[in-house]
Design a protein around this motif. Structure first.
Motif, mmCIF file in Angstrom:
data_model
loop_
_atom_site.group_PDB
_atom_site.id
_atom_site.type_symbol
_atom_site.label_atom_id
_atom_site.label_comp_id
_atom_site.label_asym_id
_atom_site.label_seq_id
_atom_site.Cartn_x
_atom_site.Cartn_y
_atom_site.Cartn_z
ATOM 1 N N GLU A 104 21.371 -1.154 -13.674
ATOM 2 C CA GLU A 104 21.351 -0.929 -12.219
ATOM 3 C C GLU A 104 20.797 0.449 -11.855
ATOM 4 O OE1 GLU A 104 22.206 -3.109 -9.928
ATOM 5 O OE2 GLU A 104 23.050 -4.641 -11.220
ATOM 6 N N VAL A 105 19.892 0.979 -12.670
ATOM 7 C CA VAL A 105 19.379 2.336 -12.455
ATOM 8 C C VAL A 105 18.726 2.473 -11.080
ATOM 9 C CG1 VAL A 105 17.765 4.086 -13.303
ATOM 10 C CG2 VAL A 105 19.099 2.750 -14.913
ATOM 11 N N GLY A 106 17.907 1.524 -10.700
ATOM 12 C CA GLY A 106 17.247 1.588 -9.396
ATOM 13 C C GLY A 106 18.240 1.561 -8.251
ATOM 14 N N ARG A 107 19.231 0.704 -8.354
ATOM 15 C CA ARG A 107 20.267 0.618 -7.323
ATOM 16 C C ARG A 107 21.053 1.925 -7.252
ATOM 17 N NH1 ARG A 107 25.027 -3.970 -7.245
ATOM 18 N NH2 ARG A 107 25.993 -3.322 -5.281
ATOM 19 N N ALA A 165 12.621 2.321 -7.025
ATOM 20 C CA ALA A 165 13.825 1.709 -7.588
ATOM 21 C C ALA A 165 13.460 0.591 -8.563
ATOM 22 C CB ALA A 165 14.722 1.177 -6.469
ATOM 23 N N ARG A 166 12.502 -0.244 -8.203
ATOM 24 C CA ARG A 166 12.066 -1.314 -9.108
ATOM 25 C C ARG A 166 11.449 -0.730 -10.381
ATOM 26 N NH1 ARG A 166 10.814 -3.912 -4.197
ATOM 27 N NH2 ARG A 166 8.684 -3.091 -4.179
ATOM 28 N N THR A 167 10.700 0.332 -10.232
ATOM 29 C CA THR A 167 10.071 0.988 -11.380
ATOM 30 C C THR A 167 11.132 1.557 -12.315
ATOM 31 O OG1 THR A 167 8.084 1.474 -10.121
ATOM 32 C CG2 THR A 167 8.491 2.853 -12.038
ATOM 33 N N LEU A 168 12.178 2.125 -11.753
ATOM 34 C CA LEU A 168 13.263 2.651 -12.589
ATOM 35 C C LEU A 168 14.015 1.512 -13.275
ATOM 36 C CD1 LEU A 168 14.535 5.500 -10.262
ATOM 37 C CD2 LEU A 168 13.369 5.768 -12.463
ATOM 38 N N ASP A 169 14.247 0.427 -12.557
ATOM 39 C CA ASP A 169 14.904 -0.738 -13.162
ATOM 40 C C ASP A 169 14.103 -1.285 -14.338
ATOM 41 O OD1 ASP A 169 17.230 -0.911 -11.667
ATOM 42 O OD2 ASP A 169 16.373 -2.290 -10.191
ATOM 43 N N ASP A 170 12.787 -1.254 -14.198
ATOM 44 C CA ASP A 170 11.900 -1.768 -15.254
ATOM 45 C C ASP A 170 11.623 -0.746 -16.350
ATOM 46 O OD1 ASP A 170 11.766 -4.095 -13.806
ATOM 47 O OD2 ASP A 170 9.816 -3.651 -12.913
ATOM 48 N N ARG A 171 12.237 0.427 -16.233
ATOM 49 C CA ARG A 171 12.068 1.498 -17.230
ATOM 50 C C ARG A 171 10.608 1.929 -17.365
ATOM 51 N NH1 ARG A 171 17.339 2.288 -17.111
ATOM 52 N NH2 ARG A 171 18.588 0.869 -18.317
ATOM 53 N N ILE A 176 0.832 -1.205 0.000
ATOM 54 C CA ILE A 176 0.000 0.000 0.000
ATOM 55 C C ILE A 176 0.865 1.253 0.000
ATOM 56 C CG2 ILE A 176 -1.646 1.336 1.391
ATOM 57 C CD1 ILE A 176 -2.883 -1.423 2.188
ATOM 58 N N GLN A 177 1.964 1.231 0.731
ATOM 59 C CA GLN A 177 2.839 2.398 0.825
ATOM 60 C C GLN A 177 3.828 2.505 -0.333
ATOM 61 O OE1 GLN A 177 4.821 2.754 4.595
ATOM 62 N NE2 GLN A 177 3.058 1.941 5.678
ATOM 63 N N GLY A 178 4.009 1.460 -1.085
ATOM 64 C CA GLY A 178 5.023 1.456 -2.138
ATOM 65 C C GLY A 178 4.479 1.201 -3.516
ATOM 66 N N GLU A 179 4.325 -0.064 -3.846
ATOM 67 C CA GLU A 179 3.904 -0.455 -5.192
ATOM 68 C C GLU A 179 2.591 0.192 -5.609
ATOM 69 O OE1 GLU A 179 5.616 -2.096 -7.440
ATOM 70 O OE2 GLU A 179 7.271 -2.508 -6.085
ATOM 71 N N ARG A 180 1.646 0.230 -4.705
ATOM 72 C CA ARG A 180 0.341 0.801 -5.052
ATOM 73 C C ARG A 180 0.460 2.291 -5.359
ATOM 74 N NH1 ARG A 180 -5.160 0.951 -1.495
ATOM 75 N NH2 ARG A 180 -6.464 1.819 -3.140
ATOM 76 N N VAL A 181 1.232 3.001 -4.567
ATOM 77 C CA VAL A 181 1.428 4.438 -4.804
ATOM 78 C C VAL A 181 2.082 4.657 -6.161
ATOM 79 C CG1 VAL A 181 2.663 6.500 -4.036
ATOM 80 C CG2 VAL A 181 1.523 5.047 -2.357
ATOM 81 N N VAL A 182 3.121 3.898 -6.452
ATOM 82 C CA VAL A 182 3.812 4.033 -7.740
ATOM 83 C C VAL A 182 2.869 3.702 -8.890
ATOM 84 C CG1 VAL A 182 5.665 3.099 -9.179
ATOM 85 C CG2 VAL A 182 6.116 3.693 -6.796
ATOM 86 N N ARG A 183 2.113 2.642 -8.741
ATOM 87 C CA ARG A 183 1.166 2.254 -9.793
ATOM 88 C C ARG A 183 0.132 3.356 -10.035
ATOM 89 N NH1 ARG A 183 -2.129 -2.318 -8.027
ATOM 90 N NH2 ARG A 183 -3.639 -0.730 -7.538
ATOM 91 N N GLU A 184 -0.389 3.910 -8.970
ATOM 92 C CA GLU A 184 -1.377 4.979 -9.097
ATOM 93 C C GLU A 184 -0.766 6.235 -9.728
ATOM 94 O OE1 GLU A 184 -4.713 4.809 -8.536
ATOM 95 O OE2 GLU A 184 -4.367 2.681 -8.185
#
Length: 133
Positions: free
Chosen positions: A94-97, A45-51, A8-16
């Protein structure tokens, strides 16, 4: 319960943000000093890694911070070499890292293990150039 909270605090916020406010997501990715919760930072970071931040350019955001980390003066690098370093940065897996490391003000030694431009930056730092003179 912790995994749900992290989602809820991470993936969902990024997705929204990606869906409803992509410009806000890009602004968040570009701001290396914005305080974020750990789950949101990991999701970014995961979102940046996945472009999945379309207008994010690692060479515009991360490379200047990385050059500061290595104490490199961009003016000391020839324009064509700088272009090659930017291309390598933009293709980095390694963009997210890197983004997380630059947010945490990681030192050059920590970044050396993953930055594809680290070897090019080593020896170009201000301190090394002064001792070579």
């Amino acid at each position: 319960m912790e995994r749900l909270s992290d989602y809820i605090q991470g993936e969902r916020v990024v997705r929204e943000l990606r869906r409803h406010a992509p410009e806000a997501l890009e602004a968040l990715a570009r701001d290396l000093e914005q305080p974020l919760s750990p789950p949101l930072e990991k999701a970014m970071a995961r979102t940046l890694d996945d472009r999945r931040v379309p207008d994010f350019s690692a060479s515009e955001v991360l490379m200047p911070a990385m050059m500061t980390t290595f104490a490199v003066d961009p003016a000391a690098i020839a324009e064509e070499e700088l272009t090659g370093l930017e291309e390598k940065c933009n293709r980095c897996s390694e963009v997210g890292r890197c983004w997380q490391a630059m947010r945490a003000f990681a030192d050059a030694e920590a970044c050396r293990g993953f930055c594809p431009n680290a070897e090019a930056f080593i020896g170009r730092g201000v301190e090394e150039a002064e001792t070579a003179s």
